[in-house]
Design a protein around this motif. Structure first.
Motif, mmCIF file in Angstrom:
data_model
loop_
_atom_site.group_PDB
_atom_site.id
_atom_site.type_symbol
_atom_site.label_atom_id
_atom_site.label_comp_id
_atom_site.label_asym_id
_atom_site.label_seq_id
_atom_site.Cartn_x
_atom_site.Cartn_y
_atom_site.Cartn_z
ATOM 1 N N GLU A 1 2.588 12.854 -21.071
ATOM 2 C CA GLU A 1 3.218 13.942 -20.301
ATOM 3 C C GLU A 1 3.076 15.283 -21.014
ATOM 4 O OE1 GLU A 1 6.727 13.262 -17.600
ATOM 5 O OE2 GLU A 1 7.172 11.799 -19.169
ATOM 6 N N ILE B 1 -0.279 18.822 -19.661
ATOM 7 C CA ILE B 1 -0.187 20.237 -19.264
ATOM 8 C C ILE B 1 -1.000 21.156 -20.169
ATOM 9 C CG2 ILE B 1 2.070 19.939 -18.199
ATOM 10 C CD1 ILE B 1 3.314 21.165 -20.708
ATOM 11 N N ARG B 2 -1.485 20.627 -21.281
ATOM 12 C CA ARG B 2 -2.277 21.440 -22.209
ATOM 13 C C ARG B 2 -3.753 21.126 -22.001
ATOM 14 N NH1 ARG B 2 0.762 23.897 -26.018
ATOM 15 N NH2 ARG B 2 2.920 23.214 -26.232
ATOM 16 N N ASN C 1 -1.244 14.842 -13.650
ATOM 17 C CA ASN C 1 -0.015 15.511 -14.057
ATOM 18 C C ASN C 1 -0.339 16.812 -14.791
ATOM 19 O OD1 ASN C 1 2.492 13.602 -13.532
ATOM 20 N ND2 ASN C 1 0.763 12.314 -14.104
ATOM 21 N N SER C 2 -1.541 17.327 -14.562
ATOM 22 C CA SER C 2 -1.987 18.563 -15.199
ATOM 23 C C SER C 2 -2.170 19.656 -14.150
ATOM 24 C CB SER C 2 -3.332 18.316 -15.909
ATOM 25 O OG SER C 2 -4.395 18.299 -14.958
ATOM 26 N N PRO C 3 -2.366 20.898 -14.576
ATOM 27 C CA PRO C 3 -2.621 21.975 -13.606
ATOM 28 C C PRO C 3 -3.901 21.775 -12.804
ATOM 29 C CG PRO C 3 -1.962 22.882 -15.741
ATOM 30 C CD PRO C 3 -2.206 21.419 -15.949
#
Length: 459
Positions: free
Chosen positions: A160, A164-165, A189-191
């Motif tokens: 998690e 996002i990175r 679960n990422s951009p």
């Protein structure tokens, strides 16, 4: 009270501009009017506006250029175009550039309000769909990773965080441990979740074909190249490329991949002009890449580029408490697929399954469960049938494997979390929860009572 929708209004005819502004303000909208298109574009911020209304024919920067600039910065913001000279060609051009609607002068205030309401409603529906998709896709990808063992929970917490990175991740673990599922969880679960997730097994293709598959090729670059061909890197532009078994990459492909990671560009086979794309690289291996670096079969600089973050998936024999949960999940999936009603493993088969080392890990367990269900004649998978697909030493047939208490505890954790998520998803509606879970309402009520779950706490 909800905040009013914010509308940017652009028209160089000051009288018409003020009239539209008054009509919209009287209808409860927050409006800012501009008579100079340059000033409007300069003041535009994607997160500050819900709708833009602009004239097409204006001095300096015309409405089509305004449309292009707004759509570049905020593709989701709808734009309504106004014109006194609506031709088919102009309308097509505006719609191709992303305009939501065309409004022809002269028009009545009611017509303006009608078009504005439609544009805002359409925009809201799109946003709700995007939010729902992000929620469902992200949740779905994590739900596919079954287990309650401490090691797996800790791994998913890290997943998690790194999702996002926008950094490279190397996923290690034995074959069949679910490395691609982890890669999907990172992507969804990422951009980048709205873009493509593209996967390739680097060990499944010969060297010449692998290079073409990854980077693409120009027509005539080699025998059989009859047309320009897009590679997987280009196909994944904006999204994620997952390189499974990355340790099998040949040296020439490693060199090209390294250049891409450094410059975000690569050369198609047969081309001299580089192609730039924006792709996140995730990779996986069941071998030790450090050994490859030591013996010269894998570039050290590429290894460090890929291994910015390392996620190691433990083998199934190190997370035996997850075996009953995985088996239950596979049985449920097969029941739904073939409309059967298997209730699970018999106690003897359960103990044997927990004792077995599963060298093929989760993939082997799934295949064995499916095979057992195909030939089993009872309601539970018996030890006799299980023994047809895995070797079980006589001593293990009577062994403890996963103790019943440990199994019960793992199952309780799984059911408790599942029921809470189910109630949250259905807003505490027991009938809807029963439909979603494929259970009857009495079973849902019984389990809620068993685990002391209050539906009002999770609705």
């Amino acid at each position: 009270m909800m905040n009013p929708k914010r509308i940017m209004l652009i028209d160089n005819e000051e009288g018409l501009c003020r009239m539209m502004e008054a009509v919209l303000v009287d209808s409860g909208y927050a409006v800012r009017a501009f008579t100079r298109s340059f000033e409007a574009v300069e003041a535009f911020r994607p997160d500050q506006w819900d709708l833009v209304i602009t004239d097409i024919k204006m001095p300096g920067m015309d409405g089509l250029e305004v449309l292009e600039r707004i759509k570049t910065r905020a593709p989701a913001v709808p734009v309504v175009m106004i014109t006194a000279f609506a031709t088919v060609e102009m309308s097509i051009q505006a719609l191709r550039k992303g305009a939501y609607d065309m409004l022809t002068k002269p028009f009545e205030p009611e017509e303006l309000l009608y078009r504005v309401k439609n544009a805002l409603k359409h925009s809201q529906l799109l946003e709700e769909n995007r939010e729902l998709r992000r929620e469902l896709v992200g949740k779905f990808r994590f739900d596919k990773i079954i287990g309650a063992s401490p090691g797996l929970k800790k791994l998913l917490e890290t997943v998690e965080k790194v999702a996002i990175r926008d950094t490279s991740v190397l996923i290690t673990g034995e074959s069949g441990t679910g490395k691609e599922l982890i890669a999907q969880a990172i992507h969804y679960n990422s951009p980048r979740q709205d873009k493509r997730f593209v996967a390739i097994n680097c060990g499944a293709l010969p060297e010449t074909l692998l290079e073409s598959e990854l980077f693409g090729s120009k027509k005539g670059a080699f025998t059989g190249a009859t047309e320009n061909r897009q590679g997987l890197l280009e196909a994944a532009d904006g999204g994620t490329l997952f390189l499974d078994e990355v340790g099998n990459l040949p040296m020439n492909v490693q060199k090209t991949l390294l250049r891409f990671l450094q410059e975000q560009e690569f050369l198609r086979i047969g081309e001299t002009r580089p192609t730039k794309v924006n792709v996140r690289i995730l990779s996986a291996t069941n071998s030790d890449l450090r050994t490859g670096v030591e013996n010269g079969s894998f570039r050290e600089d590429l290894y460090y580029r890929l291994n910015v973050v390392n996620l190691h998936l433990p083998p199934l024999r190190e997370r035996r408490e997850d075996i009953p949960l995985l088996a239950t999940s596979f049985i449920k999936s097969q029941n739904e697929k073939f409309v059967t009603a298997f209730t699970g493993l018999s106690p003897e088969a359960h103990r044997a399954a927990c004792s077995f080392d599963w060298p093929g890990n989760i993939r082997q367990l799934r295949n064995v469960i499916e095979a057992c269900m195909a030939v089993e004649s009872g309601e539970t998978i018996s030890l006799a049938v299980l023994k047809r697909f895995i070797e079980i030493p006589a001593s293990d047939e009577e062994g403890d494997g996963c103790p019943e208490s440990e199994y019960a505890a793992a199952l309780s954790r799984f059911e408790t979390n599942y029921l809470k998520e189910l109630l949250k998803k259905t807003g505490g509606n027991i009938e809807a929860a029963a439909r979603e879970a494929g259970m009857n309402m009495a079973t849902i009520y019984r389990k809620l009572k068993k685990y002391d779950i209050r539906r009002e706490d999770h609705s």
